[in-house]
Scaffold this active site. Structure first.
Site, mmCIF file in Angstrom:
data_model
loop_
_atom_site.group_PDB
_atom_site.id
_atom_site.type_symbol
_atom_site.label_atom_id
_atom_site.label_comp_id
_atom_site.label_asym_id
_atom_site.label_seq_id
_atom_site.Cartn_x
_atom_site.Cartn_y
_atom_site.Cartn_z
ATOM 1 N N GLY A 78 1.112 -1.194 0.023
ATOM 2 C CA GLY A 78 0.371 -0.284 0.220
ATOM 3 C C GLY A 78 1.008 1.098 -0.350
ATOM 4 O O GLY A 78 2.042 1.349 0.223
ATOM 5 N N ARG A 142 1.039 -5.550 -5.004
ATOM 6 C CA ARG A 142 1.823 -6.541 -4.309
ATOM 7 C C ARG A 142 2.003 -8.426 -4.317
ATOM 8 O O ARG A 142 1.154 -9.193 -3.055
ATOM 9 C CB ARG A 142 -0.216 -6.923 -2.922
ATOM 10 C CG ARG A 142 -0.767 -5.467 -2.117
ATOM 11 C CD ARG A 142 -2.151 -5.920 -1.794
ATOM 12 N NE ARG A 142 -2.290 -4.618 -0.922
ATOM 13 C CZ ARG A 142 -1.763 -3.683 0.576
ATOM 14 N NH1 ARG A 142 -0.708 -4.367 0.614
ATOM 15 N NH2 ARG A 142 -1.880 -3.078 0.476
ATOM 16 N N ASP A 173 5.977 -7.797 5.244
ATOM 17 C CA ASP A 173 5.621 -9.558 4.928
ATOM 18 C C ASP A 173 6.844 -8.592 4.096
ATOM 19 O O ASP A 173 7.814 -9.487 3.565
ATOM 20 C CB ASP A 173 4.877 -9.376 4.158
ATOM 21 C CG ASP A 173 3.891 -10.044 5.235
ATOM 22 O OD1 ASP A 173 4.383 -10.958 6.237
ATOM 23 O OD2 ASP A 173 2.233 -10.314 4.785
ATOM 24 N N LYS A 199 7.690 0.461 5.188
ATOM 25 C CA LYS A 199 7.336 1.473 5.427
ATOM 26 C C LYS A 199 5.609 0.826 5.407
ATOM 27 O O LYS A 199 5.576 -0.472 5.496
ATOM 28 C CB LYS A 199 7.187 1.158 3.546
ATOM 29 C CG LYS A 199 5.472 1.993 3.181
ATOM 30 C CD LYS A 199 5.265 1.350 2.320
ATOM 31 C CE LYS A 199 4.273 -0.054 2.599
ATOM 32 N NZ LYS A 199 3.496 -1.091 1.568
ATOM 33 N N THR A 200 4.627 1.668 6.292
ATOM 34 C CA THR A 200 3.247 1.292 6.545
ATOM 35 C C THR A 200 2.945 2.304 7.186
ATOM 36 O O THR A 200 3.244 2.767 7.746
ATOM 37 C CB THR A 200 2.977 0.247 6.364
ATOM 38 O OG1 THR A 200 1.884 0.121 6.290
ATOM 39 C CG2 THR A 200 3.672 -0.272 8.300
ATOM 40 N N ASP A 202 -0.319 1.896 7.952
ATOM 41 C CA ASP A 202 -0.771 1.254 9.603
ATOM 42 C C ASP A 202 0.322 1.308 11.090
ATOM 43 O O ASP A 202 -0.181 1.582 12.372
ATOM 44 C CB ASP A 202 -0.784 0.212 9.535
ATOM 45 C CG ASP A 202 -1.779 -0.737 8.878
ATOM 46 O OD1 ASP A 202 -1.943 -0.107 7.379
ATOM 47 O OD2 ASP A 202 -2.155 -1.619 7.611
HETATM 48 P P1 FBP Z 1 0.659 -1.822 3.809
HETATM 49 O O1 FBP Z 1 0.329 -2.655 5.044
HETATM 50 O O2 FBP Z 1 0.843 -3.071 2.176
HETATM 51 O O3 FBP Z 1 1.309 -0.691 4.011
HETATM 52 O O4 FBP Z 1 -0.936 -1.345 3.409
HETATM 53 C C1 FBP Z 1 -1.567 -1.384 4.402
HETATM 54 C C2 FBP Z 1 -3.084 -0.893 4.102
HETATM 55 O O5 FBP Z 1 -2.653 0.983 4.031
HETATM 56 C C3 FBP Z 1 -4.150 -0.963 5.222
HETATM 57 O O6 FBP Z 1 -4.000 0.499 6.111
HETATM 58 C C4 FBP Z 1 -5.121 -1.070 4.129
HETATM 59 O O7 FBP Z 1 -6.361 -2.257 4.737
HETATM 60 C C5 FBP Z 1 -4.774 -1.683 3.455
HETATM 61 O O8 FBP Z 1 -4.076 -1.405 2.907
HETATM 62 C C6 FBP Z 1 -5.207 -1.660 2.456
HETATM 63 O O9 FBP Z 1 -5.106 -1.969 0.744
HETATM 64 P P2 FBP Z 1 -5.376 -1.849 -0.890
HETATM 65 O O10 FBP Z 1 -6.370 -0.836 -1.405
HETATM 66 O O11 FBP Z 1 -4.528 -2.835 -1.504
HETATM 67 O O12 FBP Z 1 -6.896 -2.870 0.056
#
Ligand code: FBP
Length: 539
Positions: A78, A142, A173, A199-200, A202
Site C-alpha cells: 500500500g 502486492r 511481509d 514502510k506502512t 499502519d
Molecule cells: P501496507 O501494509 O501494504 O502498507 O498497506 C496498508 C493499507 O493501507 C491498510 O491500511 C489497508 O487495509 C490496506 O493497505 C488497503 O490496501 P488495498 O487498497 O490494496 O486493499
C-alpha cells in the site's frame, strides 16, 4: 504535468539528514544478534544472514566508496507518504558516492523484478517527485516474492542491467521476503545485495530497533485534521454523532494516534477488545452508555473512532467469519444453506446483525473464498446497533435523548498526502542511508534511522539485520519465518494515555482541532513527531 503552487514551492525543500550522513561516513559494527524468538529455526532457515550485527554510521575522514554498480528499487504494498523521498534519498546517496551508478525502478511493485519491467530513474525524473506523496514514480503492487523461480528471474534482469543491489520498500511481509531474497542471493553467490526500508501507514512495523514505519506520521496528521474539522462541525451543529472508521488493516495504531491528537468521545482499540474478549453487544452497550450520558447533559452529538480491523478482533465475529468461510466453500456459495449450518452461537450472532452486514458477510468474498472483512462497513454496523439499543432504552424509559449517526471512512485520503516534514526527512534519510549500507557491502539489512524524536541532525543512522526482527508464525497452515507485527500494546505509553483520559473525553467535549499539516513555520507546528512516537520514546 500541471502543478499546484504548494507543489512547486515544496519541490525546493531540502530534506534534513542525520549529521553522520552529511559528510564522509564510516561504519561501526555492534555485537552478533539473535532473532526475537525461535532462534534455532530462524538460524537454520537463514544460515548466511542470521546473527549479523546491528551497524551504525559515524562521521569519518575517509569517504565510503561505492564500487561501479547499478541499483534497483521496488515499492511494495500500500502507498505511504514519503516513498518518493526514499527513492530521491537513495538516488542522491548513490550519486554522492559514485556518479556513474545508475538507479533502476522496477515497475508496478515486486512483479516488475520478475517480469523485467523497469525504467532508469534519471535526475530529471527524480526531481519531478521530490517531497511529493504517492508511489506513482514507478508504481507499487502486492505480488509476493516467495518462489525461487521469481528470485531466478530477478537474477537474470540484475545481471543484464549490472544491478548489484536491490532496495525493497515495504511492510513486514515485504521486508521478510527481502531477507529471503538476500539469503538466496548469498547462497547462490550472485553478488546481489538486498536492503529493506520500513514502510506502512499502519504503523505496525516497529520494534526495539525500528522506531516507526514511514507514512504513519503524515497519514495520521491528515486523518486528525479531518477528524478535527468534523468535531468542530459536530460541536457547532450539536445534532450528529459521527462514527469514523480509520484505515489500518489489523493493528489500531492509526485510530489510537488520531484519538490522542483529537480527543474524541470514544476511541475503540481492537487489541483491547480482543484482550477483554468483548462481544459486539458489549461494544454497542458501551457506546450507547456514552451517548446516553452526553444526552443527559444536553449533548446529543459526539465523535467515535473505529479501527478498520475491529471486526476480526471481536471473538464471536472471528468465529462466525471462519465458519462462514468454510460453510460457503462446502455449499458452493449457497448462502441460505450455509447459514442453516452455522453453530448455534454463530447463528445468533449472525441474526443480531443488520441485513446489509449479513449480505456483506456472505456475498463479498475474495478470490480465495474468504469474506472481505475490510469491506464490512463497521461504522454503519455500529450506528445501526447503537440506534436499536437506544430505542430499547427509550422504550424502557432510561434514555430520552436524540441520536442521529453519520458514518465516515478515512483511508485512501491519507495514503498519498505530501509527506510532513517528519516523513520527508525520515524517508530521505532512510533512502540515503540504504545507499551507505550498500557501499558497506551489507545485505539482509533494513535501513535504520533512530532517535527520531530529536532534531533530524541528531538522528542515528545504520542498519538492522532483518533476521533479528523475526519469529515463526503460522501462515496458511504452515509455520513461516516472519518479522513480528507490532500490535498496540495495552501496557504501552500511548494506550495508557488514552485509558487515563477517555472517561473525561467521553463526557466533556474536549475536542482538539489539529488543523492541516504545515510545511513552513515554527518548529513546534511543523516538525512534531506523532504522539505515539513521542510517548514511546519519552525517556
Ligand atoms: P501496507 O501494509 O501494504 O502498507 O498497506 C496498508 C493499507 O493501507 C491498510 O491500511 C489497508 O487495509 C490496506 O493497505 C488497503 O490496501 P488495498 O487498497 O490494496 O486493499
Amino acid at each position: 504535468m500541471a502543478k499546484s503552487a504548494l507543489q512547486i514551492a515544496r519541490a525546493a525543500y531540502q530534506p534534513k539528514l542525520p549529521k553522520a550522513l552529511k559528510g564522509n561516513v564510516a561504519i561501526k559494527e555492534g555485537k552478533a544478534t539473535e532473532s526475537v524468538a525461535d532462534q534455532a529455526e530462524i538460524k537454520k532457515l537463514f544460515p548466511n544472514t542470521y546473527g549479523m550485527p546491528v551497524v551504525t554510521f559515524e562521521a569519518s575522514n575517509t569517504p565510503l566508496s561505492l564500487k561501479d554498480m547499478n541499483v534497483g528499487v521496488i515499492l511494495s504494498g500500500g502507498q505511504a507518504p514519503g516513498g518518493h523521498n526514499v527513492i530521491s534519498g537513495l538516488f542522491d546517496g548513490l550519486k554522492s558516492m559514485n556518479k556513474n551508478a545508475k538507479l533502476y525502478g522496477f515497475l508496478g511493485g515486486p512483479s516488475g523484478l520478475v517480469d523485467h519491467k523497469y525504467i532508469e530513474l534519471t535526475a530529471d525524473i527524480i526531481d519531478e517527485y521530490r517531497n511529493t506523496g504517492g508511489f506513482d514514480i514507478i508504481g507499487s503492487g502486492r505480488t509476493k516474492l516467495e518462489e525461487t523461480e521469481q528470485f531466478d528471474k530477478g537474477i537474470e534482469i540484475c545481471n543484464k542491467l549490472g544491478i548489484k543491489a536491490i532496495v525493497i520498500i515495504g511492510g513486514d511481509d515485504s521486508n521478510t521476503n527481502a531477507c529471503v531474497l538476500a539469503e538466496y542471493y548469498l547462497q547462490k553467490n550472485t553478488g546481489i545485495q538486498v536492503i529493506g526500508c520500513p514502510k506502512t501507514i499502519d504503523g505496525d512495523l516497529k520494534n526495539d530497533e525500528i522506531e516507526t514505519s514511514f507514512g504513519f506520521d503524515t497519514a495520521c496528521k491528515v486523518y486528525s485534521e479531518v477528524i478535527g474539522n468534523i468535531m468542530r462541525d459536530a460541536n457547532s451543529a450539536k445534532k450528529y454523532w459521527h462514527f469514523i472508521k480509520l484505515m489500518g488493516r489489523s493493528a489500531s495504531h492509526i485510530a489510537l494516534e488520531c484519538g490522542l491528537q483529537t480527543q474524541p468521545n470514544i476511541c475503540i482499540v481492537s487489541e483491547e477488545v480482543e484482550a477483554k474478549k468483548m462481544t459486539l453487544a458489549q461494544i454497542v452497550n458501551n457506546i450507547a452508555d456514552t451517548v446516553a450520558a452526553r444526552a443527559a447533559k444536553g449533548n446529543n452529538f459526539g465523535v467515535c473512532l473505529i479501527p478498520e480491523g475491529l471486526i476480526e478482533f471481536v471473538p464471536e465475529m472471528k468465529v462466525l467469519i471462519k465458519e462462514l468461510n468454510d460453510l460457503l466453500a462446502e455449499t458452493n456459495g449457497d448462502v441460505p444453506a450455509a447459514v442453516k449450518k452455522l453453530s448455534s452461537n454463530s447463528a445468533s450472532v449472525y441474526a443480531s446483525l443488520p441485513d446489509f452486514v449479513q449480505k456483506q458477510l456472505t456475498l463479498e468474498r475474495d478470490p480465495h473464498g474468504n469474506v472481505q472483512v475490510s469491506l464490512i462497513e463497521t461504522e454503519k454496523l455500529l450506528i445501526e446497533m447503537v440506534k436499536t439499543e437506544l430505542a430499547k432504552r427509550k422504550a424502557a424509559g432510561s434514555y430520552s435523548g436524540k441520536f442521529s449517526g453519520l458514518g465516515h471512512f478515512f483511508g485512501y485520503e491519507g495514503r498519498c498526502a505530501a509527506p510532513s516534514n517528519f516523513d520527508a526527512d525520515y524517508c530521505y534519510s532512510l533512502g540515503f542511508n540504504a545507499a551507505c549500507l550498500m557501499a558497506a557491502g551489507k545485505t539482509g539489512y533494513m535501513s535504520l534511522i533512530k532517535n527520531t524524536t530529536a532534531p533530524a541532525d541528531q538522528w542515528i543512522a545504520g542498519g538492522v539485520p532483518v533476521t533479528k526482527m523475526m519469529n515463526m508464525e503460522k501462515r496458511h497452515g504452515a509455520m513461516k519465518p516472519v518479522i513480528r507485527k507490532a500490535l498496540v500494546e495495552l501496557d504501552g505509553a500511548p494506550f495508557k494515555k488514552l485509558a487515563e483520559n477517555r472517561a473525561t473525553w467521553a463526557i466533556e467535549t474536549a475536542f482538539v482541532y489539529p488543523g492541516p499539516i504545515q510545511y513552513w513555520g515554527p518548529s513546534e507546528v511543523c516538525d512534531q513527531p506523532t504522539k505515539t512516537l513521542a510517548l514511546e520514546q519519552a525517556k
